[in-house]
Design a protein around this motif. Structure first.
Motif, PDB file in Angstrom:
ATOM      1  N   LYS A 221       0.869  -1.169   0.000  1.00  0.00           N
ATOM      2  CA  LYS A 221       0.000   0.000   0.000  1.00  0.00           C
ATOM      3  C   LYS A 221       0.906   1.219   0.000  1.00  0.00           C
ATOM      4  CE  LYS A 221      -4.463   1.435   1.719  1.00  0.00           C
ATOM      5  NZ  LYS A 221      -5.610   1.051   2.578  1.00  0.00           N
ATOM      6  N   PRO A 222       0.867   2.035  -1.052  1.00  0.00           N
ATOM      7  CA  PRO A 222       1.738   3.205  -1.117  1.00  0.00           C
ATOM      8  C   PRO A 222       1.631   4.058   0.138  1.00  0.00           C
ATOM      9  CG  PRO A 222       0.630   2.870  -3.226  1.00  0.00           C
ATOM     10  CD  PRO A 222       0.038   1.884  -2.251  1.00  0.00           C
TER      11      PRO A 222
ATOM     12  N   ILE B 241       6.298  -4.203   6.618  1.00  0.00           N
ATOM     13  CA  ILE B 241       6.628  -5.309   5.721  1.00  0.00           C
ATOM     14  C   ILE B 241       5.390  -5.697   4.914  1.00  0.00           C
ATOM     15  CG2 ILE B 241       7.364  -7.721   5.642  1.00  0.00           C
ATOM     16  CD1 ILE B 241       8.911  -7.160   8.248  1.00  0.00           C
ATOM     17  N   PRO B 242       5.505  -5.806   3.569  1.00  0.00           N
ATOM     18  CA  PRO B 242       4.341  -6.156   2.740  1.00  0.00           C
ATOM     19  C   PRO B 242       3.880  -7.579   3.007  1.00  0.00           C
ATOM     20  CG  PRO B 242       6.159  -5.275   1.413  1.00  0.00           C
ATOM     21  CD  PRO B 242       6.714  -5.562   2.765  1.00  0.00           C
ATOM     22  N   SER B 243       2.633  -7.857   2.679  1.00  0.00           N
ATOM     23  CA  SER B 243       2.136  -9.231   2.775  1.00  0.00           C
ATOM     24  C   SER B 243       2.561  -9.995   1.522  1.00  0.00           C
ATOM     25  CB  SER B 243       0.614  -9.257   2.919  1.00  0.00           C
ATOM     26  OG  SER B 243       0.002  -8.646   1.805  1.00  0.00           O
ATOM     27  N   GLU B 244       2.895 -11.263   1.710  1.00  0.00           N
ATOM     28  CA  GLU B 244       3.349 -12.105   0.600  1.00  0.00           C
ATOM     29  C   GLU B 244       2.135 -12.756  -0.051  1.00  0.00           C
ATOM     30  OE1 GLU B 244       5.774 -14.535   3.057  1.00  0.00           O
ATOM     31  OE2 GLU B 244       7.523 -13.219   2.937  1.00  0.00           O
ATOM     32  N   ASP B 245       1.976 -12.535  -1.343  1.00  0.00           N
ATOM     33  CA  ASP B 245       0.778 -12.982  -2.044  1.00  0.00           C
ATOM     34  C   ASP B 245       1.017 -14.249  -2.853  1.00  0.00           C
ATOM     35  OD1 ASP B 245      -1.935 -12.157  -2.201  1.00  0.00           O
ATOM     36  OD2 ASP B 245      -1.644 -11.696  -4.319  1.00  0.00           O
TER      37      ASP B 245
ATOM     38  N   ASN C   3      13.430 -14.846   1.389  1.00  0.00           N
ATOM     39  CA  ASN C   3      12.826 -13.673   0.758  1.00  0.00           C
ATOM     40  C   ASN C   3      12.308 -13.995  -0.641  1.00  0.00           C
ATOM     41  OD1 ASN C   3      13.156 -11.909   2.867  1.00  0.00           O
ATOM     42  ND2 ASN C   3      15.015 -10.953   2.055  1.00  0.00           N
ATOM     43  N   MET C   4      12.976 -14.893  -1.348  1.00  0.00           N
ATOM     44  CA  MET C   4      12.576 -15.232  -2.718  1.00  0.00           C
ATOM     45  C   MET C   4      11.362 -16.151  -2.748  1.00  0.00           C
ATOM     46  SD  MET C   4      16.328 -16.118  -4.240  1.00  0.00           S
ATOM     47  CE  MET C   4      17.755 -15.165  -3.694  1.00  0.00           C
ATOM     48  N   THR C   5      11.251 -17.010  -1.753  1.00  0.00           N
ATOM     49  CA  THR C   5      10.202 -18.029  -1.783  1.00  0.00           C
ATOM     50  C   THR C   5       8.994 -17.677  -0.922  1.00  0.00           C
ATOM     51  OG1 THR C   5      11.192 -19.194   0.102  1.00  0.00           O
ATOM     52  CG2 THR C   5      11.895 -19.863  -2.107  1.00  0.00           C
ATOM     53  N   SER C   6       9.171 -16.747   0.028  1.00  0.00           N
ATOM     54  CA  SER C   6       8.238 -16.472   1.113  1.00  0.00           C
ATOM     55  C   SER C   6       8.359 -17.593   2.147  1.00  0.00           C
ATOM     56  CB  SER C   6       6.776 -16.342   0.653  1.00  0.00           C
ATOM     57  OG  SER C   6       6.193 -17.599   0.394  1.00  0.00           O
ATOM     58  N   VAL C   7       7.893 -17.342   3.338  1.00  0.00           N
ATOM     59  CA  VAL C   7       7.934 -18.364   4.387  1.00  0.00           C
ATOM     60  C   VAL C   7       7.110 -19.586   3.964  1.00  0.00           C
ATOM     61  CG1 VAL C   7       7.309 -18.895   6.775  1.00  0.00           C
ATOM     62  CG2 VAL C   7       8.311 -16.672   6.221  1.00  0.00           C
ATOM     63  N   VAL C   8       5.947 -19.330   3.401  1.00  0.00           N
ATOM     64  CA  VAL C   8       5.082 -20.428   2.963  1.00  0.00           C
ATOM     65  C   VAL C   8       5.763 -21.241   1.870  1.00  0.00           C
ATOM     66  CG1 VAL C   8       2.914 -20.976   1.791  1.00  0.00           C
ATOM     67  CG2 VAL C   8       2.954 -19.267   3.614  1.00  0.00           C
ATOM     68  N   GLY C   9       6.308 -20.546   0.882  1.00  0.00           N
ATOM     69  CA  GLY C   9       6.958 -21.238  -0.227  1.00  0.00           C
ATOM     70  C   GLY C   9       8.158 -22.056   0.215  1.00  0.00           C
TER      71      GLY C   9
END
Length: 372
Positions: free
Chosen positions: A108-109, A114-118, A174-180
């Motif tokens: 959100k500008p 920290i942004p949410s990982e989509d 950071n590249m995969t996200s925690v979930v990934g």
């Protein structure tokens, strides 16, 4: 004594004339707050980053000796990075974007949290081989050799200067996200995840080696990870040892070869179960030492690992939003930790909005009075 001499002496259990007053920077919003309150000039609130001229000017105004996080490095991430793209404009004013490491985020500008990982793209072998592996290769363009050619003559002499030596797992998270990352490790392809870790680590090793071969001299080396949270690590300590230990050792052995014996690591959260892997493979300094909701971690680590475990940090920065009594209580706690030796107090992370300028000035002045 210079601040560099003070700090290096303390971390080597040698005499020092006093404790240096060190910090680890600020949230941008806090500097804006202080400027709006007329505590600091507006120009010092803009484009102020660790170790910069503006940062050093602010040190003088507050009474700090220096920002501990004064480091240099190289392009040791994905190269080239992914193009930043706005993928979708959402009704609430937020955006779905592709960031520089290929992660899909919602931002959100104007909001700095920290942004949410989509979503994420590093999901399988094909994505690794085609999208990521080519960006994880060493090439000379990653190093500013001209900068390091003159580094010893131009480096700041009044404070310790570190070499940022990268990340074994944090960048990949950071590249995969925690979930990934969790899916890759446990459900998809553990062999693939090991290949990703090995490929990325080898590139970073070669980057660090190239810098050290220039003859540039550093007081310490520093890893960044951020792979823990308030309940512990984001993966099994056993798997972490299996995947990552060899890469820490290879990089710390390289640093030792070039005379760097202070090697620190930044990891948020409760790090206790990962400390053995780090300490046994050459990492000997905790920085910063988060207090969080779980309390001090340094004294426990010192009791377990002995005098070889060093620390910079451990001061609960939330006291600086409260009152003088809260700050005094933290200073007393810092005196006790300092008495163990090999420890330099520092607010446990960047100072956040709501921090009171006068309390920071008071803390910086009082910390210098700690007897070594």
């Amino acid at each position: 004594m210079t601040n560099r001499e003070r700090a290096m002496n303390i971390l080597h259990y040698k005499p020092a004339d006093r404790m240096p007053a060190v910090h680890f920077g600020y949230w941008e919003e806090l500097l804006t707050e202080w400027a709006d309150q007329k505590k600091i000039p507006k120009e010092l609130a803009e484009h102020n980053y660790d170790g910069s001229e503006k940062d050093r000017e602010l040190d003088k105004l507050i009474g700090w000796d220096f920002n501990w996080s004064t480091q240099v490095g190289m392009q040791k991430g994905l190269y080239p990075e992914f193009e930043f793209k706005v993928l979708e404009e959402l009704p609430d004013g937020s955006q779905r974007v592709q960031n520089s490491v290929g992660l899909i985020e919602r931002i959100k500008p104007g909001i700095a949290s920290i942004p949410s990982e989509d979503d994420y793209q590093l999901k399988d072998r094909e994505a690794f081989e085609t999208l990521y592996k080519p960006k994880m290769q060493y090439m000379p363009e990653r190093i500013d050799f001209e900068f390091y050619k003159h580094f010893n003559e131009t480096r700041l002499q009044d404070r310790p200067v570190g070499l940022s030596i990268g990340s074994v797992l944090g960048d990949i998270r950071n590249m995969t996200s925690v979930v990934g990352m969790s899916y890759l490790i446990y459900d998809e392809d553990e062999e693939l995840f090991a290949d990703i870790v090995d490929t990325y680590a080898e590139m970073q090793y070669k980057c660090v080696e190239a810098v050290l071969e220039t003859g540039a001299k550093f007081d310490y080396a520093h890893f960044w990870e951020d792979i823990c949270f308030k309940n512990g690590p984001l993966l099994s300590p056993v798997l972490f040892q299996e995947l990552c230990a060899k890469h820490y050792k290879k990089r710390t052995d390289l640093c030792h070869k070039y005379g760097i014996d202070i090697i620190s690591l930044d990891c948020d959260g409760v790090v206790e179960s990962l400390l053995p892997t780090w300490f046994e493979n050459g990492v000997n300094t905790m920085f910063p030492i988060e207090v969080g909701v779980w309390g001090d971690q340094f004294e426990k680590a010192r009791n377990k690992f002995g005098n070889g475990m060093l620390g910079v940090g451990g001061m609960d920065k939330t006291a600086l939003r409260k009152d003088k009594a809260a700050v005094d209580a933290e200073i007393e706690r810092m005196k006790r930790l300092a008495s163990l030796g090999g420890f330099i107090p520092c607010p446990d992370h960047r100072l956040m909005p709501g921090t009171k300028f006068e309390l920071v000035q008071y803390y910086a002045e009082e910390i210098k009075k700690i007897k070594i």
